[in-house]
Each structure stands twice: as structure tokens, then as C-alpha cells.
Design a protein around this motif. Structure first.
Motif, PDB file in Angstrom:
ATOM      1  N   VAL A  94       0.820  -1.106  -0.097  1.00 54.89           N
ATOM      2  CA  VAL A  94       0.122   0.071   0.041  1.00 54.89           C
ATOM      3  C   VAL A  94       0.976   1.208   0.065  1.00 54.89           C
ATOM      4  O   VAL A  94       0.630   2.201  -0.622  1.00 54.89           O
ATOM      5  N   ALA A 103       0.566   4.085  -2.773  1.00 55.55           N
ATOM      6  CA  ALA A 103      -0.150   5.560  -2.257  1.00 55.55           C
ATOM      7  C   ALA A 103       0.987   6.588  -2.523  1.00 55.55           C
ATOM      8  O   ALA A 103       0.813   7.615  -2.836  1.00 55.55           O
ATOM      9  N   LYS A 159      -1.768   2.183   6.886  1.00 57.53           N
ATOM     10  CA  LYS A 159      -2.523   2.517   5.616  1.00 57.53           C
ATOM     11  C   LYS A 159      -3.135   3.803   5.236  1.00 57.53           C
ATOM     12  O   LYS A 159      -2.949   4.563   4.383  1.00 57.53           O
ATOM     13  N   TRP A 195      -1.913   6.523   2.901  1.00 58.45           N
ATOM     14  CA  TRP A 195      -2.787   6.939   1.869  1.00 58.45           C
ATOM     15  C   TRP A 195      -3.310   8.497   1.870  1.00 58.45           C
ATOM     16  O   TRP A 195      -3.335   9.220   0.799  1.00 58.45           O
ATOM     17  N   TYR A 207      -7.613   0.448  -0.639  1.00 57.51           N
ATOM     18  CA  TYR A 207      -6.329   0.672  -0.693  1.00 57.51           C
ATOM     19  C   TYR A 207      -5.551  -0.303  -1.790  1.00 57.51           C
ATOM     20  O   TYR A 207      -4.420  -0.105  -2.237  1.00 57.51           O
TER      21      TYR A 207
END
Length: 759
Positions: A27, A31, A74, A78, A662
Motif C-alpha cells: 500500500v 500510495a 495504511k 494514503w 487501498y
């Protein structure tokens, strides 16, 4: 062409461990987070750091070196992406084009950077100044009947912004203040308050260090609140037994490898968590709990007859409870055949679980939306309280009831005034502090907002965060009407599907994330949040904002309010924006018993406890006592069994937080790739003549005239109880009728939707 049925999908590793670190790394790459995000994670959930925007788990007074979990990290990564959804992006794509994009790709565009207004002739968002946005929104709000406007908020907004948002809505003229609690844990707020007088859980983090048994219902900590796994692991190591009731076998309650422990990560073995794992049917928790209570009462009767120590705490019941005799009679009269058929569990297993309860000195009940999101979810909560009351397991150390909240401040928003119910709002304090008369009519819940949307009476929507149009039930009917509103305003950090359904006048307003520095005239600002244990924490962001045009949620709310409302000497929007400490002073004046000296206490380690009457065995119920309740049904689902009839449970994946996707890896269930799947037991697949990989349609089977269906779902074998299907939220939300909700709270009943399969 189909594949062989094969074995059920399964993840063979533990929760946590290297799988968690690898999943987080994937992730992080997707991101494209700012490299400084690592430093931010090291301060997350600590003093002088920011509080996680993911779940509402507690922030301990003595944090781990890495006080974040996979899901929380996460969320932060993000937020801190280096990608931007700037004006040039919106100039390139029409909203019609963007509506064809998957949710994941919409979020990956990056952070919103400047205020935008919808230009209908070109079907695009175009940039405007903040002053233009505030004036335009104010003009639309002034033209509308206040009762036709809804002020919705997701769970992320801090206490300060939430307090002013509720104040603004009431100054404007309504109590239409639903929030994301209406979609998940409102059943707790209503059902729990009815039976123990508290709308929130009674436990604190300290209780987990003293419990002897935990009865755990309908929640997946490995994905939704992984930091709870640390105290669960510690509890098991000192001898606490965990009994789990859930339709799916979730790895987060089976075994855990602690990423904070180098030895366990390298040469050690995972910690086995659940002493028993009972795969209850959807909605069968009422029957399962009745079975536990029936056995406890039978064993107590036998002990009393033999002159042995009583098992039921009769002194506690006499002093603190009401309705025991009626409930005990119902438990005696309810047959084991009825309990087994409704729960899907064997009498022997329920009696073995009840023996754990009997032997434990202190018992905690922990639950999630698997218990609450049913037509009779309030009765499920009542049954869990019945079990705890039998042994006096509320209001003492190591015992009590704990709902696991999904948003980091959804409980706190209710605490400071985000509520549609006038009796729960501080109306008299509003009159004293701000010299206005608040509206006296109750506002509407999220379901009632959607009903008003469908009948055309709701004309305006202001959304403080969230992706409500994607999260709600009955997508086709709701989405068709969403764009008929005269005004839609969305305060957000990233693009999502709700933003692609603009009203006739629409604004998209970008805000800071909690990890970013919030610099106002008086200097850097701190905000506060409340966790599931009723503790309040200060949170301060240190990261440079993604763009110079961004404003805080509080500044945006105050800006709209100032432009909309008449000037008043006590309505000090500029002063409150310049110094959030003044807003906290207002919160303390409004709620003095809980928030006195808020500015002085907000940064103390572990937060400050605002108190809970039921925790002290003070019962704010109609009877003045804790209530035993006799359920009217044995299964919480609203529609019973029929031939070829299933109950669908909607799920979040391991790469998901609510509607935010995600990635496409549901690691802890052994699944990856498409989210358009339906999980089904091999036995049910065989009975239906289906094989792995078959393409099917699910059709809602509640018996009304409206056809609700989702096609293009791939059959996937999984260990589930007979008659149970599972699939992803929000993709399967079209199957949930708007009217199919908990009877008391109107929370959508998304954990037991009656469906049938069409090939």
C-alpha cells in the motif's frame, strides 16, 4: 467453462507477522507517500503526535515504539500521498467519465488541492476562491427551507469541528445531523442505552488486563482494529479464554504474531487466541446467547439445589437489575431444538462455552457490526447484556461490554452534539451561551434523510467527510435522486464517488488531514478525539500540508457558517477559527461534568476519561436499573428461512477502510483480485449445482415488489455456515433495501440480507 470446486479459500499464516508488513509495504508503494511519512508514523497515537484516523481503539499511556497497526498505517500513508487531484485533472475529465472509474482509481488520483464548483454545462468541477465558495454556498442555503437540508458527518472530524458543525446546523434551523454512526453502531447508541442507560461501552483499556474470559461477537480485529490484538494476546498469555461467535473464521481471532516482538517474528510460534470459535449463523447470536444463558441458569439451579455456591450473582441482580424473573422463565421455556436451529450451533458447544463463563470471575463482552447490523440487532445487544448481568459482569474491573467502533471519533461526535435527537443535544446550554432558540423538532437519521431524498423533500446536503452515497443501501434508487438536490457540498481530502453526483449547485472543498500542520492566527492548532473507551486525546499534525490552499475542517465549517448566518456578538467564527482552545472552552462550558479543564487535560498520557455512569453501576434507564430483556425472536434477521434462500453478510477486505479501497488483496482470508465475488460453503455450492468460478447473480429476497440484484459475481468456496453467503461492501449494497434496518435505530441490516441465487 467452470473450474473444479476445490477446497475453501484460506490464509495459512497468522494475523500480524510478516504478512502485515508486506501488505503495508504494498500500500505504501501504491500510495506514493511522502518519504517523511515514516516519521509521522513513529509519532502516531503518541503524545505530541497525531491520533490515527482509522479505528477508535485506545491510545495507551505507555505506547509501543510503533504504536500503529497495518490498517492505521495504511490510512496515514494514503493521506500523505504525493499525488494531487488539482485543477488540471478536473479540466481533463468530465464527471460522466469519472463515474466509470473504479473506487480504487478515484482515490489514487491523489489529494484535492483547491475549492471547486460544479459547472453543469461542461460537466466539470472548476476552481473557485474560498470566498467565492463560501458566498455561493451561503446564497444557496439562504434560499432553501432549513428543514430541507441535511448536515452529515463521517467519523473523522475532531471534537472541535464537530461541536461547531452541530452548532451551525441548529443556528441555521434544523437538527438534521446524522453521522456515520447511523450506518454502523447506532444500534449500540439506542439498544445499549435502553438496557443499561449508557449509549457507549462500559469498559476501559485497563479492564482488558483483568478479565478472565472474553465473549467476542461479530467483529474482525485482524483487518478492522489490529491494535486490539496486542491486549488480546497479553490476556491469553495470562490465562484469559476467548470465545468467538462469528459466521466467518477470521484469522485475527485465531492466531497472531506480534510485529513488535522480534523473537516471535523470527523463531517463535504464533499465539493461539480463540479457545473456542463458533461459526454462528447470520443473526443467530440471539439464540446462541440464549443457549449460554439457559445453561448458566440450569447450572445455577442445580448448584442451589445441592447447597453449593450460586453461579448467578443474585445480590447484584436484586440491587441493580429489573426483569430477571421474566427473562429466566423465557430461558427455561426455550427449547434446545429452537436454539440449535436458529444459531446453527450444537447444544454441546454452547454448553461448553457457557462453562467458560461460569468458571470466569470477570467477563467482558466485545462486539462489532456483525451483532448490530440486523433487523433485530438491538435485541442481540440486549441478549449480550443479559449474559453479562447474570454474573454481575458490568460495572467492575475486568468486566463489562465493549463495542468496537470503526471511525476514530464517531463516538466523540455524538458526545459533543452531533445528533438528530433533541433530547440528546445541549439545547439549554445553546440558549445560554449563544443567545438563540434552537429548533425543537427532531432531525432525521441517515435512513430518514434518504427517504426524504427519494420523496423529493430533502433539497440540500452538506457532507463533512465520508463517501455517503457509496456507503448507503439501495444504490440504484438513491443514486437516481441524489443529483436532484438543489445543493451538495462535500468537505473532503480525496475524490470519491459521492463527489461525482453533484446537485444542481455543488461544491467540493478540500481539507487538511489530521497528520498535517493546522496553522491558524494563534499558531499551530491541536484537535481532540474520543476513543471507544470514552477517553479524550489531543492530536497535533506536523506534516506540511499537501497544498497552500487547504483549510482545516473547522475553518471550512466556520467559513460557511459566517457567510450564511447573520452577525451576532456571541457568534465568534473568526475567533474560534484563530484559536481552537476557545472552542474547547465552549465544549467545557457546554458539558462541564465531562469536559471541565479540557485544555489542561487533553494532552495527559492515555487521555482523560470523561466518565460513564454504567461503569459506576448507575443506571440511567426508565426503571433506574439495568434491564434484563426477553427477546421476541431467536434470530436477528428480519426474514426467515425459505427454500433456496440465503442470508448475505457484507464484509470489508484487508485492503479497505469503510469505502476506501487501498488495493485488491484480502490477505487474511486468502483472497485477492476482483471484489466482485460471492463466498459460499462447498456444501451449499453442491446443493445449488455450482462450481468455483461460476458467474451468478444475487437477488434480494425480502418479499417486496422492488427487484434488487447484483450480477457478475464469481462463486468462491469458503468455510461458512449452511445458508450463509458473504461478499464485499459497498459493492453489494444495492441488495439492501432502505427499509431493511434495525427496528429501533434504523441502522441498515447489512449483516443478514435475505437473497437468492440466479445463474
Amino acid at each position: 467453462m467452470t473450474k473444479n470446486t476445490g477446497a475453501p479459500k484460506e490464509y495459512h499464516g497468522p494475523a500480524g507477522g510478516w504478512g502485515s508488513l508486506i501488505g503495508l509495504g504494498k500500500v505504501a508503494l501504491a500510495a506514493r507517500a511522502n518519504p517523511a511519512a515514516t516519521e509521522t508514523l513513529l509519532r502516531q497515537n503518541k503524545a505530541e503526535g497525531h491520533m490515527c484516523t482509522s479505528c477508535a481503539w485506545a491510545k495507551p499511556a505507555h505506547p509501543h515504539p510503533f504504536e500503529f497497526c497495518e490498517n492505521g498505517a495504511k490510512a496515514t500513508l494514503w493521506d500523505l500521498t504525493t499525488d494531487r487531484a488539482a485543477a488540471d485533472f478536473f479540466a481533463e475529465y468530465s464527471l460522466a467519465e469519472l463515474r466509470s472509474w473504479p473506487d480504487y482509481e478515484l482515490e489514487r488520483v491523489g489529494r484535492l488541492t483547491q475549492p471547486m464548483r460544479y459547472d453543469a454545462p461542461i460537466d466539470r468541477y472548476v476552481p473557485v476562491s474560498w470566498d467565492e465558495a463560501f458566498r455561493g454556498i451561503a446564497a444557496e442555503l439562504k434560499a432553501l427551507d432549513p428543514k430541507s437540508v441535511t448536515f452529515y458527518t463521517s467519523g473523522k472530524a475532531a471534537l472541535e469541528a464537530s461541536y461547531l458543525y452541530a452548532l451551525f446546523a441548529r443556528m441555521y434551523g434544523n437538527n438534521n445531523l446524522p453521522d456515520s454512526s447511523n450506518m454502523c453502531h447506532e444500534t449500540t447508541s439506542v439498544g445499549l442505552k435502553k438496557v443499561i442507560g449508557s449509549p457507549v461501552g462500559t469498559c476501559t483499556l485497563e479492564d482488558l488486563h483483568h478479565c478472565d474470559a472474553i465473549f467476542y461477537f461479530g467483529q474482525n480485529p485482524g483487518t478492522n482494529s489490529p491494535r486490539i490484538l496486542h491486549p488480546l494476546q497479553e490476556a491469553v498469555r495470562r490465562g484469559c479464554k476467548i470465545i468467538v461467535f462469528n459466521p466467518l473464521r477470521e484469522k485475527g481471532l485465531i492466531e497472531f504474531t506480534n510485529p513488535q516482538e522480534p523473537v516471535q517474528m523470527t523463531v517463535g510460534s504464533p499465539t493461539d487466541l480463540a479457545d473456542m470459535y463458533l461459526q454462528v449463523r447470520p443473526g443467530g447470536d440471539i439464540a446462541a446467547l440464549m443457549g449460554l444463558c439457559k445453561h448458566v441458569l440450569a447450572r445455577d439451579a442445580a448448584a442451589r439445589a445441592a447447597g453449593e455456591r450460586e453461579i448467578v450473582d443474585r445480590l447484584f441482580i436484586e440491587q441493580h437489575c429489573h426483569g430477571f424473573d421474566e427473562f429466566a422463565q423465557q430461558a427455561e421455556e426455550t427449547g434446545w431444538d429452537e436454539i440449535e436451529s436458529n444459531s446453527g450451533l450444537l447444544r454441546a458447544d454452547l454448553e461448553a462455552a457457557a462453562e467458560v463463563y461460569i468458571q470466569a470471575e470477570n467477563v467482558m463482552g466485545i462486539y462489532g457490526m456483525g451483532l448490530t447490523q440486523h433487523v433485530h440487532g438491538s435485541q442481540s445487544i440486549g441478549m449480550l447484556v443479559n449474559l453479562l448481568l447474570l454474573g454481575g459482569n458490568i460495572g467492575r474491573q475486568g468486566a463489562g461490554i465493549t463495542p468496537i467502533r470503526g471511525h476514530s471519533n464517531v463516538q466523540g461526535q455524538r458526545t459533543v452534539g452531533i445528533t438528530e435527537k433533541t433530547k440528546l443535544a445541549p439545547m439549554q446550554k445553546y440558549r445560554e451561551l449563544f443567545d438563540f432558540k434552537p429548533p425543537q423538532e427532531d432531525g432525521h437519521t441517515t435512513v430518514e434523510f434518504l427517504e426524504a431524498l427519494l420523496d423529493g423533500s430533502n433539497k440540500g446536503f452538506v457532507g463533512l467527510g465520508g463517501n455517503l452515497a457509496r456507503a448507503v443501501p439501495d444504490h440504484p434508487r438513491v443514486h437516481e435522486k441524489w443529483r436532484d438536490m438543489a445543493l451538495t457540498v462535500n468537505i473532503a481530502t480525496k475524490l470519491n464517488r459521492t463527489h461525482l453526483m453533484p446537485g444542481k449547485s455543488a461544491y467540493l472543498l478540500p481539507c487538511l488531514v489530521r497528520a498535517e500542520e493546522d496553522l491558524q492566527r494563534s499558531g499551530p492548532q491541536t484537535v481532540t478525539i474520543e476513543d471507544s473507551f470514552s477517553h479524550i486525546y489531543g492530536s497535533i499534525g506536523k506534516r506540511r500540508p499537501a497544498d497552500v490552499h487547504l483549510k482545516s475542517e473547522l475553518a471550512i465549517v466556520a467559513g460557511i457558517a459566517k457567510a450564511t448566518l447573520p452577525a451576532h456578538p456571541k457568534w465568534k467564527w473568526d475567533e474560534w477559527t484563530a484559536d481552537y482552545g476557545k472552542v474547547r472552552d465552549l465544549i467545557a462550558e457546554t458539558f462541564p461534568d465531562e469536559f471541565h479543564d479540557m485544555n489542561d487535560r487533553m494532552n495527559q498520557p492515555g487521555g482523560f476519561y470523561r466518565g460513564n455512569a454504567a461503569h459506576e453501576r448507575m443506571w440511567k434507564t426508565d426503571s433506574g436499573k439495568a434491564e434484563f430483556t426477553a427477546p421476541s425472536v431467536m434470530n436477528a434477521c428480519g426474514v426467515g428461512d425459505a427454500p433456496d434462500h440465503f442470508h448475505l453478510v457484507t464484509l470489508r477486505s484487508n485492503d479497505q477502510f469503510n469505502t476506501t479501497i487501498y488495493g485488491h488483496d484480502d490477505r487474511l482470508r486468502g483472497l485477492k483480485g476482483s471484489r466482485m465475488i460471492v463466498l459460499m460453503s462447498p456444501a451449499d455450492m453442491a446443493r445449488q449445482g455450482l462450481k468455483e468460478g461460476d458467474d451468478v447473480t444475487l437477488v434480494c429476497d425480502t418479499g417486496d415488489d422492488e427487484r434488487r440484484a447484483v450480477s457478475g459475481l464469481t462463486v468462491t468456496p469458503y468455510r461458512l455456515p449452511d445458508g450463509c453467503l458473504a461478499g464485499y461492501f459497498p459493492e453489494l449494497n444495492p441488495l439492501v433495501p432502505l427499509w431493511y434496518h434495525d427496528k429501533l435505530s434504523k441502522t441498515p441490516a447489512a449483516k443478514g440480507v435475505p437473497v437468492r441465487i440466479e445463474v
